[in-house]
Design an enzyme around this catalytic site. Structure first.
Site, PDB file in Angstrom:
ATOM      1  CD  GLU A 165      -2.930  -1.112   2.345  1.00 19.57           C
ATOM      2  OE1 GLU A 165      -2.842  -0.224   3.203  1.00 19.57           O
ATOM      3  OE2 GLU A 165      -3.868  -1.927   2.303  1.00 19.57           O
ATOM      4  CD  GLU A 366      -3.396  -6.031   4.043  1.00 17.53           C
ATOM      5  OE1 GLU A 366      -4.268  -5.261   4.502  1.00 17.53           O
ATOM      6  OE2 GLU A 366      -2.184  -5.782   4.067  1.00 17.53           O
TER       7      GLU A 366
HETATM    8  C1  BG6 Z   1      -4.402  -2.438   5.769  1.00 21.84           C
HETATM    9  C2  BG6 Z   1      -2.936  -2.464   6.144  1.00 21.84           C
HETATM   10  O1  BG6 Z   1      -4.660  -1.364   4.951  1.00 21.84           O
HETATM   11  O2  BG6 Z   1      -5.306  -2.290   6.829  1.00 21.84           O
HETATM   12  C3  BG6 Z   1      -2.672  -3.173   7.462  1.00 21.84           C
HETATM   13  O3  BG6 Z   1      -2.136  -3.046   5.134  1.00 21.84           O
HETATM   14  C4  BG6 Z   1      -3.684  -2.738   8.504  1.00 21.84           C
HETATM   15  O4  BG6 Z   1      -1.357  -2.934   7.861  1.00 21.84           O
HETATM   16  C5  BG6 Z   1      -5.096  -3.038   7.999  1.00 21.84           C
HETATM   17  O5  BG6 Z   1      -3.443  -3.349   9.736  1.00 21.84           O
HETATM   18  C6  BG6 Z   1      -6.197  -2.707   9.013  1.00 21.84           C
HETATM   19  O6  BG6 Z   1      -6.122  -1.422   9.525  1.00 21.84           O
HETATM   20  P1  BG6 Z   1      -6.820  -0.979  10.904  1.00 21.84           P
HETATM   21  O7  BG6 Z   1      -6.386   0.399  11.124  1.00 21.84           O
HETATM   22  O8  BG6 Z   1      -8.279  -1.143  10.774  1.00 21.84           O
HETATM   23  O9  BG6 Z   1      -6.347  -1.909  11.968  1.00 21.84           O
END
Ligand code: BG6
Length: 463
Positions: A165, A366
């Site tokens: 990202e 992801e």
């Molecule tokens: C993604 C990232 O965008 O979102 C991760 O690559 C991150 O590193 C994940 O942990 C979730 O984000 P959050 O802020 O909801 O915990």
């Protein structure tokens, strides 16, 4: 039955800084530093020091992930752990031993490692000395570090990624102040965007020197794609969505896969007097060093409308002079995280890659649902019964399945995340794991979704 292609990769993603803890690290990354300086900036004052204790627990954590059906683990090497001297690119032997043993333990457990090189974790020394990716010198240092990683671990790791990202580095560090260095500077964000693309190309060039282009080893990048949807058919809303798509997605997707920045974006930035500084040699390198495969992180769509005030108004340049966020009435929300849930966008992404990006090989690197206070959903045995997560994953897998059936070249689906992990400023507020981590005791147990995912992975699909 939603059956997935043969050898489909059922995986999970995490990152070094979010899972390992900063045990025995000789250098700080920007988050280690920021937390030491201002712990209150992090949810409940929880920092990256222990994270999910993977540095100490990996021999137990890895079999547990295998039990949850995870056949591929995507994680990242910490630049601030591996490298002893950033300019000379010498390595810390203790870190090398850790990563070697971690990779070997994955392989012994039948889990394929996918390794990423940068997950927001710029070494703070390089941030302070050079401005991190504001500097082109740092793009060379990054390529040197990448080369070291390939040399050290490339014998056992076939899938590599330059960044996770990169756009979030701009959003967090240079526009909206949720990552250190907490700057607000649109034109600088434009230069950082360019330098990140350049750094990726330089790292890929190092990879090609070692492994060529025959496809036995592959290198890619990981992008968070947020398809831009206009609030209406009106010309003004459509123009806002066009810019949002260029800025949020194509600024990284086009150079990574096609080797060129979108000409429309370049035209707008040039007209506004904020275009990045680039040399013909650098642009030739970006043209040449494109990726073999793409990781796509997907969480939410990007709904936009025409901005309230004209972009011509006297104001500092920010990308959002061209759009306002649009909150669609009646949208389905993950209220804890504040993100809209719209699985259909994953189908749109699949077709976009098929039709506009040479149908390049890709995977969902992801996807997941962050929910707070999951104790609410524990049964009498202490298992988190996260049916909401199972439903979320199923909806997205169904949309993905449609995209694959339509011919999109997607080879895998990685949940964010295997074991609940530390998440930057949000720390442990929202939990994403298939496996719960009691952070005070570091006890780890499968959630209902972990058992569900194990079944899906074993059957290569679900009913
Ligand atoms: C993604 C990232 O965008 O979102 C991760 O690559 C991150 O590193 C994940 O942990 C979730 O984000 P959050 O802020 O909801 O915990």
């Amino acid at each position: 039955m939603f059956e997935f292609p043969k050898n489909f990769a059922w995986g999970a993603a995490t990152s070094g800084p979010q899972s390992e803890g900063n045990f025995k690290k000789k250098h700080q990354n920007v988050f280690d530093y920021w937390y030491a300086k201002d712990p209150k900036a992090f949810y409940a004052g929880v920092g990256p020091d222990t994270a999910s204790n993977f540095y100490n627990d990996y021999r137990e954590d890895i079999p547990l992930m295998r039990q949850a059906g995870i056949k591929v683990l995507r994680t990242s090497i910490q630049w601030s752990r591996l490298i002893a001297d950033f300019e000379k690119c010498s390595v810390d032997e203790e870190a090398v031993a850790f990563y070697n043993d971690m990779i070997d333990t994955l392989l012994e457990n039948g889990i394929t490692p996918y390794l990423n090189l940068c997950h927001f974790d710029m070494p703070v020394e390089l941030q302070h000395k050079y401005g991190g990716f504001e500097s082109k010198h740092v793009t060379d240092l990054f390529a040197g570090y990448a080369k070291r990683c390939f040399e050290l671990f490339g014998d056992r790791v076939d899938h590599w990624f330059t960044f996770n990202e990169p756009k979030v580095i701009l959003d967090g560090g240079y526009l909206y102040q949720f990552h250190y260095p907490l700057k607000v500077d649109g034109p600088l964000a434009v230069q950082v965007a360019y330098n990140l693309n350049l750094a990726s190309a330089k790292a890929i060039a190092e990879f090609r020197k070692l492994y060529g282009n025959d496809g036995t080893k592959k290198i890619g990048t990981i992008l968070n794609l947020t398809p831009a949807y206009a609030a209406s058919e009106s010309k003004a809303d459509q123009a806002a969505a066009e810019f949002a798509e260029l800025w949020a997605n194509k600024m990284f997707l086009d150079p990574a896969v096609l080797g060129e920045f979108p000409s429309k974006l370049v035209e707008i930035l040039e007209k506004d007097g904020v275009l990045w500084e680039a040399t013909p040699e650098e642009l030739a390198l970006i043209k040449q060093e494109t990726v073999d495969l793409l990781g796509i992180n997907f969480y939410h769509p990007f709904r936009v409308k025409a901005p309230e005030i004209s972009a011509k108004s006297l104001q500092d340049w920010m990308p959002d002079i061209y759009f306002d966020n649009y909150e669609m009435p009646g949208r389905v929300m993950n209220v804890d995280k504040g993100w809209e849930i719209y699985p259909e966008a994953l189908y749109d992404i699949a077709l976009n890659i098929r039709d506009n990006y040479h149908n390049i090989e890709w995977f969902v690197s992801e996807n997941g649902m962050g929910v707070s206070r999951e104790e609410r959903f524990m049964d009498e045995h202490g298992m988190v019964c996260d049916d909401y997560r199972i439903e979320f994953l199923k909806e997205h897998l169904r949309a993905l399945h449609r995209g694959i059936t339509a011919g999109s070249n997607c080879h895998g689906y990685f949940v964010w995340t295997g074991i609940d992990c530390w998440s930057w400023q949000n720390a442990y507020r929202n939990r994403y794991g298939l496996i719960r981590d009691e952070i005070h005791t570091q006890t780890k147990t499968l959630k209902k979704s972990g058992y569900w995912f194990a079944k899906v992975s074993a059957q290569n699909g679900f009913e």
